[in-house]
Design an enzyme around this catalytic site. Structure first.
Site, PDB file in Angstrom:
ATOM      1  N   SER A 232      22.841 -16.931  16.557  1.00 45.24           N
ATOM      2  CA  SER A 232      24.101 -16.501  15.933  1.00 45.24           C
ATOM      3  C   SER A 232      25.120 -17.623  15.762  1.00 45.24           C
ATOM      4  O   SER A 232      25.993 -17.530  14.903  1.00 45.24           O
ATOM      5  CB  SER A 232      24.718 -15.350  16.724  1.00 45.24           C
TER       6      SER A 232
ATOM      7  N   GLU B  43      41.551 -10.497  16.792  1.00 45.91           N
ATOM      8  CA  GLU B  43      41.286 -10.981  18.140  1.00 45.91           C
ATOM      9  C   GLU B  43      40.150 -11.997  18.061  1.00 45.91           C
ATOM     10  O   GLU B  43      39.393 -12.006  17.085  1.00 45.91           O
ATOM     11  CB  GLU B  43      40.847  -9.823  19.043  1.00 45.91           C
TER      12      GLU B  43
ATOM     13  N   LYS C  74      30.014 -15.220  11.994  1.00 44.54           N
ATOM     14  CA  LYS C  74      31.272 -14.492  11.795  1.00 44.54           C
ATOM     15  C   LYS C  74      31.841 -14.626  10.375  1.00 44.54           C
ATOM     16  O   LYS C  74      32.486 -13.714   9.882  1.00 44.54           O
ATOM     17  CB  LYS C  74      32.328 -14.936  12.817  1.00 44.54           C
TER      18      LYS C  74
HETATM   19  C1  LIG Z   1      28.111 -17.371  18.332  1.00 45.34           C
HETATM   20  C2  LIG Z   1      28.406 -15.950  18.683  1.00 45.34           C
HETATM   21  N1  LIG Z   1      27.390 -15.076  18.821  1.00 45.34           N
HETATM   22  C3  LIG Z   1      27.613 -13.797  19.149  1.00 45.34           C
HETATM   23  C4  LIG Z   1      28.891 -13.316  19.373  1.00 45.34           C
HETATM   24  C5  LIG Z   1      29.072 -11.895  19.769  1.00 45.34           C
HETATM   25  O1  LIG Z   1      29.586 -11.067  18.797  1.00 45.34           O
HETATM   26  P1  LIG Z   1      28.711  -9.985  18.066  1.00 45.34           P
HETATM   27  O2  LIG Z   1      27.974  -9.212  19.139  1.00 45.34           O
HETATM   28  O3  LIG Z   1      29.676  -9.136  17.346  1.00 45.34           O
HETATM   29  O4  LIG Z   1      27.763 -10.690  17.188  1.00 45.34           O
HETATM   30  C6  LIG Z   1      29.986 -14.181  19.233  1.00 45.34           C
HETATM   31  C7  LIG Z   1      31.362 -13.716  19.428  1.00 45.34           C
HETATM   32  O5  LIG Z   1      32.310 -14.446  19.457  1.00 45.34           O
HETATM   33  C8  LIG Z   1      29.734 -15.534  18.878  1.00 45.34           C
HETATM   34  O6  LIG Z   1      30.738 -16.424  18.740  1.00 45.34           O
END
Ligand SMILES: Cc1ncc(COP(=O)(O)O)c(C=O)c1O
Length: 405
Positions: A384, A117, A95
């Protein structure tokens, strides 16, 4: 990196095929037009590009590495599994890639405050971090249910100086947090900017957040080439709004021989309210200012959704994901709560990496996929985020396998 697709998509009105656009009340038209204009200027500005490069290298710790998950690969038996380590990005998730850039943009527009948010709290923590670094105020809206579940991230945001506003209506999770943040933003557009946390919302956010996240894919392409002297056969990422997935997909979008797979949360069942698999079960509709695929209830309103991953329980999805699925460039995979928890523990115990529950959905799917493929095939998973925020919740509900105490 030059990309034919990225340079030509979306169109000037923010459409990815028939998805996207901007459906906003008249009082938001000017603030969003100002954001778009500022972004178009900034992305061509050498000072902006240099500032972003500087913070990415010297503050965020980029590039993040790619790790070969050798023990997980052996356990699954089949394709080699590699991990793009966004868990090692400062604040523990992808993020921050778009938050640092969004806050530079806010400063460029002369704003003194950022609003957003958050679901799992990762976007909130990242924005609070970026706001602290650049000296802006920060207001984060979060569903009451997620506040209880993601307690460590709530504390982190408070320590970083952010104000937390609980969303107390409806299911009190991610969708309600977005409703609440939009409502608050409408009354303070003069001083504040809404820093949307994914590739969702009205134009230009889906494009802008994708562009800011594309660093993941650009790095990954080069790093993978160094490791395997080729592209991966499959690139896998979890999809909530879809920013981490678009970020890694961006590096391979023009390479049509690379399979791009976005993994949706199947929660605890196929009935409405038991999952958040918008692309799999949804239909076309407008929510939160953009046209995409969404899960609707019997009245055509956003349906209740559920996933163990607080950051992926959203009833819609970024318009670019709807488009890429529509034209057949991406595929959708599924992973349910139990598979995600199994992946959470397997990655922890086999590789020494505790993943975020959201990312565990991508790992869970990759584990199933690897077993169906030959040993000379490769899967690159976007890890992620890290799972520190989830550990209390997981161990309380799902006993630690092979616990030795
Ligand atoms: C670690 C992590 N991965 C994935 C996501 C999902 O978001 P996005 O699909 O926008 O990557 C989030 C959302 O809070 C997250 O904290």
């Amino acid at each position: 990196m030059k990309s034919n697709y990225l340079e030509s998509t979306p169109n000037k009105d923010g459409y990815f095929g028939r998805f996207g656009g901007s459906f906003i009340p008249p009082m938001l038209e000017k603030p969003f037009a100002d954001i778009e204009k500022a972004y178009e200027q900034l992305k061509k500005s050498p000072e902006f590009i240099d500032e972003l490069k500087y913070v990415r290298k010297h503050y965020q710790g980029r590039p993040t590495p790619i790790s070969f998950a050798k023990n997980l690969t052996k356990y699954c038996g089949g394709a080699k599994i590699y991990l793009k380590r966004e868990d090692l990005n400062h604040t523990g998730a992808h993020k921050l890639n778009h938050c640092m850039a969004e806050v530079i943009l806010a400063k460029h527009l002369g704003k003194t405050k950022v609003i957003a948010e958050t679901g799992a709290g990762q976007h909130g923590v990242a924005l609070a971090t970026a706001a602290a670094y650049f000296g802006l105020e920060c207001e984060i809206h979060m569903g009451e249910v997620d506040i209880a579940k993601e307690h460590p991230n709530v504390i982190r945001m408070k320590i970083l100086g952010a104000k937390i506003i609980p969303a107390t209506h409806g299911l009190k999770t991610l969708k309600e947090a977005v409703d609440s943040a939009f409502e608050s933003y409408v009354s303070q557009t003069e001083d504040a900017i809404y820093c949307i946390g994914s590739v969702v919302g009205p134009h230009p956010f889906p494009m802008m957040v994708r562009d800011f996240q594309s660093i993941i894919g650009f790095e990954a392409k080069e790093q993978f080439k160094e490791l395997e002297d080729s592209n991966p056969n499959h690139v896998v990422a979890c999809v909530g709004g879809g920013s981490n997935a678009m970020g890694i997909f961006a590096g391979f979008i023009d390479d049509v021989d690379v399979n791009l797979i976005g993994v949706e949360p199947m929660g605890i069942g196929e009935n409405l309210g038991e999952h958040a698999a918008s692309l799999t079960y949804g239909e076309e509709g407008i929510m939160h200012g953009f046209n995409s695929i969404m899960l609707k209830d019997e009245n055509g309103e956003p349906a209740p959704v559920y996933s163990i991953g607080s950051g992926i329980d959203y009833p819609s999805v970024g318009p670019e994901h709807a488009h890429l699925k529509d034209i057949g460039r991406t595929k959708v995979g599924l992973c349910d709560d139990n598979e995600a928890v199994d992946a959470f523990y397997k990655l922890s115990q086999l590789e020494g990496i505790i993943p975020a529950l959201e990312s565990a959905h991508a790992i869970g799917f990759a584990m199933k996929l690897a077993k169906t493929l030959a040993a000379d095939k490769t899967i690159l998973v976007n890890l992620s985020g890290r799972g520190d925020k989830d550990i209390d919740f997981v161990v309380e509900k799902y006993p630690i396998p092979n616990a030795k105490f």
